[in-house]
Design a protein around this motif. Structure first.
Motif, PDB file in Angstrom:
ATOM      1  N   VAL A   1      25.231  42.330  37.075  1.00 18.38           N
ATOM      2  CA  VAL A   1      25.800  42.708  38.372  1.00 18.38           C
ATOM      3  C   VAL A   1      26.603  41.532  38.933  1.00 18.38           C
ATOM      4  N   ASN A   2      26.019  40.343  38.829  1.00 19.06           N
ATOM      5  CA  ASN A   2      26.717  39.168  39.359  1.00 19.06           C
ATOM      6  C   ASN A   2      28.023  38.893  38.632  1.00 19.06           C
ATOM      7  N   GLU A   3      28.015  39.128  37.304  1.00 10.89           N
ATOM      8  CA  GLU A   3      29.240  38.904  36.534  1.00 10.89           C
ATOM      9  C   GLU A   3      30.350  39.843  37.030  1.00 10.89           C
ATOM     10  N   LEU A   4      29.972  41.098  37.254  1.00 14.49           N
ATOM     11  CA  LEU A   4      30.955  42.073  37.754  1.00 14.49           C
ATOM     12  C   LEU A   4      31.454  41.671  39.144  1.00 14.49           C
ATOM     13  N   VAL A   5      30.508  41.306  39.993  1.00 12.58           N
ATOM     14  CA  VAL A   5      30.880  40.934  41.368  1.00 12.58           C
ATOM     15  C   VAL A   5      31.807  39.720  41.353  1.00 12.58           C
ATOM     16  N   GLU A   6      31.459  38.725  40.548  1.00 12.73           N
ATOM     17  CA  GLU A   6      32.277  37.504  40.520  1.00 12.73           C
ATOM     18  C   GLU A   6      33.704  37.800  40.082  1.00 12.73           C
ATOM     19  N   ARG A   7      33.828  38.667  39.070  1.00  8.28           N
ATOM     20  CA  ARG A   7      35.191  38.983  38.600  1.00  8.28           C
ATOM     21  C   ARG A   7      35.966  39.761  39.650  1.00  8.28           C
ATOM     22  N   LEU A   8      35.277  40.636  40.334  1.00  5.48           N
ATOM     23  CA  LEU A   8      35.967  41.395  41.397  1.00  5.48           C
ATOM     24  C   LEU A   8      36.351  40.480  42.558  1.00  5.48           C
ATOM     25  N   VAL A   9      35.435  39.585  42.923  1.00  4.46           N
ATOM     26  CA  VAL A   9      35.725  38.658  44.033  1.00  4.46           C
ATOM     27  C   VAL A   9      36.954  37.815  43.688  1.00  4.46           C
ATOM     28  N   LYS A  10      36.990  37.321  42.439  1.00  2.58           N
ATOM     29  CA  LYS A  10      38.125  36.507  42.006  1.00  2.58           C
ATOM     30  C   LYS A  10      39.428  37.281  42.178  1.00  2.58           C
ATOM     31  N   LYS A  11      39.399  38.539  41.749  1.00  5.52           N
ATOM     32  CA  LYS A  11      40.594  39.376  41.843  1.00  5.52           C
ATOM     33  C   LYS A  11      40.965  39.608  43.315  1.00  5.52           C
TER      34      LYS A  11
END
Ligand code: PRP
Length: 213
Positions: free
Chosen positions: A196-206
């Protein structure tokens, strides 16, 4: 082996924006994603399983844990009040909820009728205003209601404003701004924390790069 993340996606308006955002965040989604009648789409390359749901049902799937995550409009979150965590404002599919009706009309003094797809939100809004109203729940084409004498006002989503305009309706009050949110089942959040954190981090970056941060 990575845990598979099951994600409930809203069919309809938000779908394209949500799919674009996931792709922009670097996730490989197959072409069939955009033009398919399938209700479950597995993407083994990313260890994702997508469930294609009615927007109003997304928080239900997530609350029951049959989807770990979901993408849902704030309108749906306010209406459904499900036990899920809201992780991120995805800043997509912006619109707002408003009170609208025929121009130059007053609401009936005694229990004015309000047509809406959002009975809970509408009820709470008018209660806060100290107005007692009768809610008429509809499932779509809400703008018809004042035009054919079913209701004094509607509570509905306004996006471009075209539907109101083309049907000769006007906006009376703006209730709340809406964007789509990433939501998670509380147990999945603990058990699949890393994914979940990996997904969130990539979305936040975007999202941050969209905002020029
Ligand atoms: C939504 C909403 C309005 C319209 C607003 O309906 O309920 O009717 O979009 O968009 P606009 O401001 O850009 O015109 P939707 O098309 O989702 O269908 P529905 O009538 O089935 O709710």
């Amino acid at each position: 082996m990575k845990d598979v993340l099951t994600i409930a996606m809203p069919k309809g308006r938000i779908f394209e924006d949500a799919a674009d955002l996931l792709r922009e965040a670097g996730f490989q989604l197959p072409p069939e994603f955009d033009d398919s009648r399938k209700l479950i789409i597995d993407v083994p390359e990313e260890s994702f399983r997508f469930i294609l749901a009615k927007p109003m049902d997304v928080p239900t799937y997530v609350e029951h844990g049959v989807a770990d995550l979901g993408i849902a409009g704030k309108d749906v979150m306010l209406e459904e009040e499900r036990v899920v965590y809201e992780l991120l404002d995805l800043k997509i599919s912006a619109c707002y909820l408003a009170v609208a009706g025929l121009p130059n009309t007053k609401m009936n003094n005694i229990a004015p009728k309000i047509a809406t797809k959002y009975p809970n939100v509408a009820e709470a809004y008018f209660r806060e205003q100290g107005e007692q109203v009768e809610i008429i729940k509809l499932n779509g084409s809400i703008e018809l209601a004042p035009m054919i004498g079913l209701a004094d006002r509607i509570v509905d989503i306004v996006s471009t404003g075209r539907t109101l305009k083309e049907n000769g309706l006007v906006e009376y009050e703006r209730i709340v701004d809406i964007t789509s949110r990433l939501i998670v089942n509380p147990a999945s959040f603990r058990l699949k924390e890393e994914r979940v954190n990996e997904l969130v981090e990539r979305l936040v970056k975007k999202l941050q790069s969209n905002e020029g941060l």
